[in-house]
Motif scaffolding. Structure first.
Motif, PDB file in Angstrom:
ATOM      1  N   ILE A 144       0.849  -1.201   0.000  1.00 10.12           N
ATOM      2  CA  ILE A 144       0.000   0.000   0.000  1.00 10.12           C
ATOM      3  C   ILE A 144       0.882   1.248   0.000  1.00 10.12           C
ATOM      4  CG2 ILE A 144      -1.579   1.355   1.430  1.00 10.12           C
ATOM      5  CD1 ILE A 144      -2.965  -1.236   2.191  1.00 10.12           C
ATOM      6  N   GLY A 149       2.131   1.753  -3.371  1.00 11.29           N
ATOM      7  CA  GLY A 149       1.027   2.161  -4.255  1.00 11.29           C
ATOM      8  C   GLY A 149       0.695   3.637  -4.087  1.00 11.29           C
ATOM      9  N   LEU A 150       0.702   4.103  -2.840  1.00 14.89           N
ATOM     10  CA  LEU A 150       0.408   5.521  -2.593  1.00 14.89           C
ATOM     11  C   LEU A 150       1.493   6.405  -3.219  1.00 14.89           C
ATOM     12  CD1 LEU A 150      -0.835   5.353   1.103  1.00 14.89           C
ATOM     13  CD2 LEU A 150      -2.211   5.684  -0.947  1.00 14.89           C
ATOM     14  N   LEU A 178       1.007   6.687  -6.819  1.00 14.71           N
ATOM     15  CA  LEU A 178      -0.109   7.580  -7.145  1.00 14.71           C
ATOM     16  C   LEU A 178       0.259   9.052  -6.932  1.00 14.71           C
ATOM     17  CD1 LEU A 178      -3.125   5.672  -5.545  1.00 14.71           C
ATOM     18  CD2 LEU A 178      -2.811   6.168  -7.968  1.00 14.71           C
ATOM     19  N   LEU A 210       1.054  10.340  -3.986  1.00 12.67           N
ATOM     20  CA  LEU A 210       0.683  10.803  -2.636  1.00 12.67           C
ATOM     21  C   LEU A 210       1.916  10.683  -1.747  1.00 12.67           C
ATOM     22  CD1 LEU A 210      -2.811   9.113  -2.486  1.00 12.67           C
ATOM     23  CD2 LEU A 210      -2.327  11.527  -2.813  1.00 12.67           C
ATOM     24  N   GLN A 211       2.584  11.785  -1.514  1.00 17.88           N
ATOM     25  CA  GLN A 211       3.828  11.791  -0.759  1.00 17.88           C
ATOM     26  C   GLN A 211       3.565  12.019   0.727  1.00 17.88           C
ATOM     27  OE1 GLN A 211       6.681  11.135  -2.328  1.00 17.88           O
ATOM     28  NE2 GLN A 211       5.574  11.015  -4.255  1.00 17.88           N
ATOM     29  N   GLY A 212       4.503  11.575   1.549  1.00 15.36           N
ATOM     30  CA  GLY A 212       4.440  11.884   2.973  1.00 15.36           C
ATOM     31  C   GLY A 212       3.981  10.727   3.843  1.00 15.36           C
ATOM     32  N   VAL A 213       3.816   9.534   3.252  1.00 16.52           N
ATOM     33  CA  VAL A 213       3.411   8.369   4.046  1.00 16.52           C
ATOM     34  C   VAL A 213       4.667   7.567   4.367  1.00 16.52           C
ATOM     35  CG1 VAL A 213       2.030   6.274   4.099  1.00 16.52           C
ATOM     36  CG2 VAL A 213       1.153   8.310   2.957  1.00 16.52           C
ATOM     37  N   ARG A 214       4.995   7.489   5.641  1.00 20.37           N
ATOM     38  CA  ARG A 214       6.229   6.834   6.072  1.00 20.37           C
ATOM     39  C   ARG A 214       6.071   5.320   6.170  1.00 20.37           C
ATOM     40  NH1 ARG A 214       8.108   9.984  11.270  1.00 20.37           N
ATOM     41  NH2 ARG A 214       8.214  12.017  10.306  1.00 20.37           N
ATOM     42  N   SER A 215       4.980   4.894   6.813  1.00 22.41           N
ATOM     43  CA  SER A 215       4.774   3.448   6.933  1.00 22.41           C
ATOM     44  C   SER A 215       3.282   3.154   6.996  1.00 22.41           C
ATOM     45  CB  SER A 215       5.471   2.901   8.172  1.00 22.41           C
ATOM     46  OG  SER A 215       4.730   3.204   9.325  1.00 22.41           O
ATOM     47  N   VAL A 216       2.950   1.955   6.596  1.00 20.05           N
ATOM     48  CA  VAL A 216       1.547   1.533   6.557  1.00 20.05           C
ATOM     49  C   VAL A 216       1.462   0.129   7.142  1.00 20.05           C
ATOM     50  CG1 VAL A 216      -0.449   1.053   5.068  1.00 20.05           C
ATOM     51  CG2 VAL A 216       1.167   2.847   4.420  1.00 20.05           C
ATOM     52  N   ARG A 217       0.489  -0.085   8.001  1.00 15.98           N
ATOM     53  CA  ARG A 217       0.245  -1.434   8.506  1.00 15.98           C
ATOM     54  C   ARG A 217      -1.255  -1.715   8.411  1.00 15.98           C
ATOM     55  NH1 ARG A 217       4.644  -3.825  10.680  1.00 15.98           N
ATOM     56  NH2 ARG A 217       3.488  -5.274  11.972  1.00 15.98           N
ATOM     57  N   VAL A 218      -1.579  -2.952   8.060  1.00 15.85           N
ATOM     58  CA  VAL A 218      -2.967  -3.296   7.794  1.00 15.85           C
ATOM     59  C   VAL A 218      -3.461  -4.289   8.831  1.00 15.85           C
ATOM     60  CG1 VAL A 218      -4.574  -4.219   6.090  1.00 15.85           C
ATOM     61  CG2 VAL A 218      -2.569  -2.949   5.340  1.00 15.85           C
ATOM     62  N   GLY A 219      -4.638  -4.044   9.354  1.00 17.15           N
ATOM     63  CA  GLY A 219      -5.260  -4.962  10.297  1.00 17.15           C
ATOM     64  C   GLY A 219      -6.702  -5.226   9.918  1.00 17.15           C
ATOM     65  N   VAL A 244      -8.538  -2.176   8.775  1.00 24.60           N
ATOM     66  CA  VAL A 244      -8.045  -0.951   9.400  1.00 24.60           C
ATOM     67  C   VAL A 244      -6.614  -0.730   8.903  1.00 24.60           C
ATOM     68  CG1 VAL A 244      -7.454  -2.225  11.509  1.00 24.60           C
ATOM     69  CG2 VAL A 244      -7.641   0.241  11.579  1.00 24.60           C
ATOM     70  N   ILE A 245      -6.365   0.431   8.346  1.00 21.97           N
ATOM     71  CA  ILE A 245      -5.053   0.753   7.789  1.00 21.97           C
ATOM     72  C   ILE A 245      -4.438   1.835   8.664  1.00 21.97           C
ATOM     73  CG2 ILE A 245      -3.823   1.598   5.757  1.00 21.97           C
ATOM     74  CD1 ILE A 245      -7.111   0.413   4.910  1.00 21.97           C
ATOM     75  N   GLU A 246      -3.359   1.491   9.349  1.00 23.98           N
ATOM     76  CA  GLU A 246      -2.679   2.440  10.233  1.00 23.98           C
ATOM     77  C   GLU A 246      -1.517   3.045   9.472  1.00 23.98           C
ATOM     78  OE1 GLU A 246      -3.593   0.090  14.420  1.00 23.98           O
ATOM     79  OE2 GLU A 246      -1.662  -0.130  13.415  1.00 23.98           O
ATOM     80  N   LEU A 247      -1.457   4.361   9.427  1.00 23.55           N
ATOM     81  CA  LEU A 247      -0.419   5.042   8.652  1.00 23.55           C
ATOM     82  C   LEU A 247       0.385   5.970   9.540  1.00 23.55           C
ATOM     83  CD1 LEU A 247      -3.401   5.396   6.885  1.00 23.55           C
ATOM     84  CD2 LEU A 247      -1.662   5.516   5.118  1.00 23.55           C
ATOM     85  N   GLU A 248       1.648   6.042   9.245  1.00 25.41           N
ATOM     86  CA  GLU A 248       2.557   7.003   9.889  1.00 25.41           C
ATOM     87  C   GLU A 248       2.896   8.038   8.825  1.00 25.41           C
ATOM     88  OE1 GLU A 248       4.043   6.528  13.147  1.00 25.41           O
ATOM     89  OE2 GLU A 248       4.960   8.514  12.863  1.00 25.41           O
ATOM     90  N   LEU A 249       2.530   9.289   9.076  1.00 24.87           N
ATOM     91  CA  LEU A 249       2.731  10.352   8.081  1.00 24.87           C
ATOM     92  C   LEU A 249       3.867  11.269   8.507  1.00 24.87           C
ATOM     93  CD1 LEU A 249      -0.981  11.464   7.490  1.00 24.87           C
ATOM     94  CD2 LEU A 249       0.306   9.752   6.241  1.00 24.87           C
ATOM     95  N   ASP A 250       4.521  11.855   7.501  1.00 25.82           N
ATOM     96  CA  ASP A 250       5.494  12.914   7.793  1.00 25.82           C
ATOM     97  C   ASP A 250       4.774  14.080   8.447  1.00 25.82           C
ATOM     98  OD1 ASP A 250       7.681  11.640   6.756  1.00 25.82           O
ATOM     99  OD2 ASP A 250       7.455  12.486   4.753  1.00 25.82           O
ATOM    100  N   VAL A 273       3.281  17.103   6.294  1.00 29.43           N
ATOM    101  CA  VAL A 273       2.138  16.975   5.373  1.00 29.43           C
ATOM    102  C   VAL A 273       1.138  18.083   5.682  1.00 29.43           C
ATOM    103  CG1 VAL A 273       0.155  15.542   4.781  1.00 29.43           C
ATOM    104  CG2 VAL A 273       2.394  14.498   5.023  1.00 29.43           C
ATOM    105  N   LEU A 322      -5.167  14.207   2.338  1.00 27.69           N
ATOM    106  CA  LEU A 322      -4.284  13.172   1.783  1.00 27.69           C
ATOM    107  C   LEU A 322      -4.881  11.791   1.988  1.00 27.69           C
ATOM    108  CD1 LEU A 322      -1.334  12.347   0.753  1.00 27.69           C
ATOM    109  CD2 LEU A 322      -0.802  12.045   3.150  1.00 27.69           C
ATOM    110  N   LEU A 368      -7.145   4.172  -3.554  1.00 32.56           N
ATOM    111  CA  LEU A 368      -6.436   2.896  -3.369  1.00 32.56           C
ATOM    112  C   LEU A 368      -7.012   2.004  -2.279  1.00 32.56           C
ATOM    113  CD1 LEU A 368      -3.758   1.436  -4.366  1.00 32.56           C
ATOM    114  CD2 LEU A 368      -2.733   2.317  -2.276  1.00 32.56           C
TER     115      LEU A 368
END
Lengths: 87, 87
Positions: free
Chosen positions: A21, A24-25, A28, A30-39, B41-47, B50, B56, B64
């Motif tokens: 993800i 993918g971002l 697309l 979409l900048q500025g997403v450091r990490s993504v975790r899915v639950g 549930v998608i957990e994101l860490e953003l700069d 942003v 965003l 997506l």
């Protein structure tokens, strides 16, 4: 009574879906997403006569909803029935 | 900055995974669960730099994370950076 069980991967477990993800971002634009975790989030509707809904849901998560080797879970009651006596 | 996007099936869409969980809980002897629906549930860490994290994440969900034909999403910011100027 409504309740929610959120199941997430433990911090130390790799999450390739989340990583996909994140890529993918970026693709697309979409900048500025450091990490993504899915639950997973499991929304349940319980009978109002259930005696101890938190215990029921913890058992459900333990036995069926989560794999405790690699996942953690959180149980939330979204609305309690009125006039429930304290346990 | 941490954020969370919750993606759930729209009410009118059947959820066979949720139904399987409901049956599974019954088979385990856990009574009192009326209905179950499963989401992501998608957990994101953003700069922290942003500019508009809600926008965003709404774009990310739209493009997506969610299929808006059959899913809804909710964006939550879990902690905002300190001293961010109002937009």
């Amino acid at each position: 009574m409504k309740a929610k069980v959120t199941v997430t991967l433990k911090r130390e477990v790799l999450d390739p879906q989340g990583e996909a993800i994140r890529h993918g971002l970026q693709a697309l634009g979409l900048q500025g997403v450091r990490s993504v975790r899915v639950g997973k989030v499991i929304e349940l509707e319980l009978d109002d006569h259930v005696g101890d809904p938190k215990a029921l849901l913890a058992t459900a998560a333990d036995k069926l909803l989560a794999n405790l080797v690699m996942e953690d879970f959180v149980v939330e009651l979204l609305d309690a029935p009125k006039g429930t006596p304290a346990p």
